[in-house]
Design a protein around this motif. Structure first.
Motif, PDB file in Angstrom:
ATOM      1  N   THR A  90      19.252   4.738  26.386  1.00  0.00           N
ATOM      2  CA  THR A  90      20.071   4.688  25.175  1.00  0.00           C
ATOM      3  C   THR A  90      19.164   4.300  24.020  1.00  0.00           C
ATOM      4  N   VAL A  91      19.090   5.163  23.008  1.00  0.00           N
ATOM      5  CA  VAL A  91      18.152   4.977  21.906  1.00  0.00           C
ATOM      6  C   VAL A  91      18.918   4.825  20.598  1.00  0.00           C
ATOM      7  N   MET A  92      18.475   3.867  19.785  1.00  0.00           N
ATOM      8  CA  MET A  92      19.109   3.581  18.504  1.00  0.00           C
ATOM      9  C   MET A  92      18.169   3.963  17.366  1.00  0.00           C
ATOM     10  N   ALA A  93      18.715   4.652  16.360  1.00  0.00           N
ATOM     11  CA  ALA A  93      17.952   5.013  15.168  1.00  0.00           C
ATOM     12  C   ALA A  93      18.379   4.139  13.997  1.00  0.00           C
ATOM     13  N   VAL A  94      17.438   3.893  13.086  1.00  0.00           N
ATOM     14  CA  VAL A  94      17.710   3.061  11.911  1.00  0.00           C
ATOM     15  C   VAL A  94      16.788   3.501  10.783  1.00  0.00           C
ATOM     16  N   GLY A  95      17.154   3.194   9.546  1.00  0.00           N
ATOM     17  CA  GLY A  95      16.271   3.439   8.425  1.00  0.00           C
ATOM     18  C   GLY A  95      16.769   4.496   7.471  1.00  0.00           C
ATOM     19  N   MET A  96      17.336   4.082   6.348  1.00  0.00           N
ATOM     20  CA  MET A  96      17.868   4.976   5.313  1.00  0.00           C
ATOM     21  C   MET A  96      18.858   5.976   5.900  1.00  0.00           C
ATOM     22  N   ILE A  97      19.709   5.489   6.792  1.00  0.00           N
ATOM     23  CA  ILE A  97      20.868   6.260   7.257  1.00  0.00           C
ATOM     24  C   ILE A  97      22.043   5.722   6.461  1.00  0.00           C
ATOM     25  N   VAL A  98      22.491   6.517   5.494  1.00  0.00           N
ATOM     26  CA  VAL A  98      23.376   5.991   4.461  1.00  0.00           C
ATOM     27  C   VAL A  98      24.795   6.545   4.555  1.00  0.00           C
ATOM     28  N   THR A  99      24.935   7.825   4.881  1.00  0.00           N
ATOM     29  CA  THR A  99      26.256   8.452   4.839  1.00  0.00           C
ATOM     30  C   THR A  99      26.782   8.706   6.255  1.00  0.00           C
ATOM     31  N   PRO A 100      28.099   8.731   6.414  1.00  0.00           N
ATOM     32  CA  PRO A 100      28.683   9.053   7.725  1.00  0.00           C
ATOM     33  C   PRO A 100      28.258  10.428   8.228  1.00  0.00           C
ATOM     34  N   GLY A 101      28.191  11.417   7.334  1.00  0.00           N
ATOM     35  CA  GLY A 101      27.783  12.748   7.757  1.00  0.00           C
ATOM     36  C   GLY A 101      26.374  12.775   8.292  1.00  0.00           C
ATOM     37  N   GLN A 102      25.478  12.033   7.658  1.00  0.00           N
ATOM     38  CA  GLN A 102      24.095  11.937   8.126  1.00  0.00           C
ATOM     39  C   GLN A 102      24.048  11.317   9.518  1.00  0.00           C
ATOM     40  N   ALA A 103      24.794  10.239   9.724  1.00  0.00           N
ATOM     41  CA  ALA A 103      24.837   9.584  11.035  1.00  0.00           C
ATOM     42  C   ALA A 103      25.385  10.527  12.099  1.00  0.00           C
ATOM     43  N   GLU A 104      26.450  11.222  11.765  1.00  0.00           N
ATOM     44  CA  GLU A 104      27.058  12.164  12.711  1.00  0.00           C
ATOM     45  C   GLU A 104      26.076  13.272  13.089  1.00  0.00           C
ATOM     46  N   ASP A 105      25.367  13.815  12.119  1.00  0.00           N
ATOM     47  CA  ASP A 105      24.438  14.911  12.376  1.00  0.00           C
ATOM     48  C   ASP A 105      23.308  14.479  13.315  1.00  0.00           C
ATOM     49  N   LEU A 106      22.827  13.249  13.167  1.00  0.00           N
ATOM     50  CA  LEU A 106      21.759  12.753  14.038  1.00  0.00           C
ATOM     51  C   LEU A 106      22.222  12.671  15.489  1.00  0.00           C
ATOM     52  N   LEU A 107      23.459  12.236  15.676  1.00  0.00           N
ATOM     53  CA  LEU A 107      24.010  12.158  17.026  1.00  0.00           C
ATOM     54  C   LEU A 107      24.226  13.544  17.616  1.00  0.00           C
ATOM     55  N   VAL A 108      24.771  14.449  16.836  1.00  0.00           N
ATOM     56  CA  VAL A 108      25.031  15.813  17.310  1.00  0.00           C
ATOM     57  C   VAL A 108      23.728  16.497  17.703  1.00  0.00           C
ATOM     58  N   ALA A 109      22.657  16.237  16.955  1.00  0.00           N
ATOM     59  CA  ALA A 109      21.365  16.841  17.240  1.00  0.00           C
ATOM     60  C   ALA A 109      20.664  16.197  18.431  1.00  0.00           C
ATOM     61  N   GLY A 110      21.215  15.111  18.965  1.00  0.00           N
ATOM     62  CA  GLY A 110      20.613  14.450  20.119  1.00  0.00           C
ATOM     63  C   GLY A 110      19.387  13.626  19.774  1.00  0.00           C
ATOM     64  N   GLN A 111      19.221  13.267  18.501  1.00  0.00           N
ATOM     65  CA  GLN A 111      18.046  12.493  18.097  1.00  0.00           C
ATOM     66  C   GLN A 111      18.171  11.014  18.443  1.00  0.00           C
ATOM     67  N   ALA A 112      19.386  10.563  18.655  1.00  0.00           N
ATOM     68  CA  ALA A 112      19.647   9.167  19.011  1.00  0.00           C
ATOM     69  C   ALA A 112      21.041   9.073  19.616  1.00  0.00           C
ATOM     70  N   ASP A 113      21.326   7.907  20.203  1.00  0.00           N
ATOM     71  CA  ASP A 113      22.636   7.659  20.812  1.00  0.00           C
ATOM     72  C   ASP A 113      23.459   6.665  20.016  1.00  0.00           C
ATOM     73  N   LEU A 114      22.784   5.825  19.236  1.00  0.00           N
ATOM     74  CA  LEU A 114      23.431   4.811  18.413  1.00  0.00           C
ATOM     75  C   LEU A 114      22.817   4.851  17.024  1.00  0.00           C
ATOM     76  N   ILE A 115      23.598   4.500  16.016  1.00  0.00           N
ATOM     77  CA  ILE A 115      23.136   4.511  14.634  1.00  0.00           C
ATOM     78  C   ILE A 115      23.255   3.104  14.062  1.00  0.00           C
ATOM     79  N   ALA A 116      22.123   2.553  13.623  1.00  0.00           N
ATOM     80  CA  ALA A 116      22.128   1.224  13.013  1.00  0.00           C
ATOM     81  C   ALA A 116      22.136   1.352  11.497  1.00  0.00           C
ATOM     82  N   VAL A 117      22.982   0.572  10.851  1.00  0.00           N
ATOM     83  CA  VAL A 117      23.040   0.511   9.391  1.00  0.00           C
ATOM     84  C   VAL A 117      22.829  -0.931   8.967  1.00  0.00           C
ATOM     85  N   ALA A 118      22.217  -1.097   7.812  1.00  0.00           N
ATOM     86  CA  ALA A 118      21.951  -2.445   7.316  1.00  0.00           C
ATOM     87  C   ALA A 118      22.398  -2.564   5.868  1.00  0.00           C
TER      88      ALA A 118
END
Length: 371
Positions: free
Chosen positions: A297-325
């Protein structure tokens, strides 16, 4: 069906969605003890609509704090204060709360960032720092003491003891901090590790101490709770950590029993040029580690700002979790607003429902004005 709002198992813990509030230092503690500021901050994050909240980098010993205003978890008073915060939160939120445990190494003994730009602490608030080698983080900073065998043993035990305290305090998850130029990164990176013994040189040696710490944390943390790790995919400087080394390190941690791998970068070299203004600039590191350990299970982070951007990363299989700060600091209801943007129920806390998209006529006007 939104992937961002699909439940995800993280070891023994099941998250209601894939949004994680990343650890964010608040520099507001007194002698390592969390204060009312921390109680309100964590509470806001727990009501944000995220599936998981991870509390800021927490020193496993006094010398391991980044600044003199950082939280810690090396004594009973700190443990009791965290336990009170968690007991209160669980009366109104079922969001799991984790804690990030770390040691700042040569980047310790500083001011909070709003005092002298976070530079070295004044003499009356400073302490001796340690690292893999006696190399200062930047010109004008203290030169750390290279850890000897006894010092490494002390740090390993400090991580283990803090992990046990986190369990007793009631945390649902621990995240080991092996990123951003702090102590474990200082061993991993050739730019900060000039040792010629079994802890320096080849990657196998540079990983030896971080993996000792990781194993001590794994042994101290119950298998019935989730355990993760945050580490760098790059130093953004020639001769530093490479993504291939991050893949090897990530595989080793996954095989050790870590339930997720959280990829970030930078912080180890003061002169590094980091493209932090580019959307998703660290996502390639998560994607590379996911490719090397597809079952992790891999988490991505870093200038992930919009819900659409987060969704696209998951759909593309680039990560399994999205971290926002910072996005969730800017909008403490980021998770709820992401749900409406992706066609899911807003799920605001009941006392706040009257301000939601379905109940408040002013919602559309407020959203339009904020955009």
């Amino acid at each position: 069906m939104s992937l961002l709002f699909t439940p995800r198992a993280v070891g023994p813990l099941t998250l209601k969605n894939r949004i994680v509030v990343a650890p964010m230092c608040q520099y507001s503690a007194v002698d390592g003890v969390p204060q009312p500021w921390h109680a309100q901050h964590v509470a806001r994050m727990a009501l944000s609509g995220a599936g998981l909240v991870v509390i800021e980098a927490t020193g496993v010993e006094a010398a391991g704090r980044i600044s003199w205003a950082d939280v810690g978890l090396w004594n009973d008073e700190q443990e009791a204060a965290f336990a009170r915060i968690l007991r209160d939160i669980c009366t109104y939120s079922d969001t799991p709360i984790g804690i990030q445990l770390g040691h700042a190494g040569r980047k310790a003994s500083t001011n909070p960032p709003w005092i002298d730009h976070g530079g070295p602490a004044p003499a009356d608030q400073a302490w001796e720092t340690v690292s893999a080698s006696a190399l200062a983080y930047r010109d004008g900073w203290h030169v750390p003491t290279a850890l000897d065998a006894a010092g490494m043993d002390r740090v390993v035990e400090a991580f283990a003891q803090a992990t046990r305290r986190a369990d007793r305090a009631g945390f649902d998850l621990v995240e080991l901090h092996a990123a951003h130029g702090y102590l474990l990164t200082q061993f991993l990176s050739p730019l900060s590790n000039a040792r010629t013994d079994d802890y320096g040189g080849a990657l196998e040696n540079r990983m030896r101490f971080p993996l000792r710490v990781a194993q001590a944390v794994r042994d101290a943390w119950p298998r019935t709770k989730a355990l993760g790790v945050r580490f760098n995919g790059s130093d953004w400087t020639e001769g530093g950590i490479t993504v291939e080394e991050a893949q090897v390190f990530g595989r080793a941690l996954h095989d050790m029993g870590y339930d997720y791998l959280h990829l970030t970068s930078g912080g180890n070299v003061a002169t590094a040029r980091i493209p932090g203004d580019l959307p998703g600039y660290q996502v390639p590191f998560a994607e590379a580690v996911k490719a090397a350990a597809p079952e992790a299970t891999v988490m991505a982070v870093g200038m992930i700002v919009t819900p659409g951007q987060a969704e696209d990363l998951l759909v593309a299989g680039q990560a399994d979790l999205i971290a926002v700060a910072r996005a969730v600091l800017d909008d403490p209801n980021w998770g709820h607003h992401a749900a409406t943007a992706l066609g899911r129920p807003e799920a605001l806390p009941l006392p706040y429902e009257r301000a939601g998209v379905e109940r408040w006529p002013g919602y559309a006007t407020a959203r339009s004005a904020s955009n």
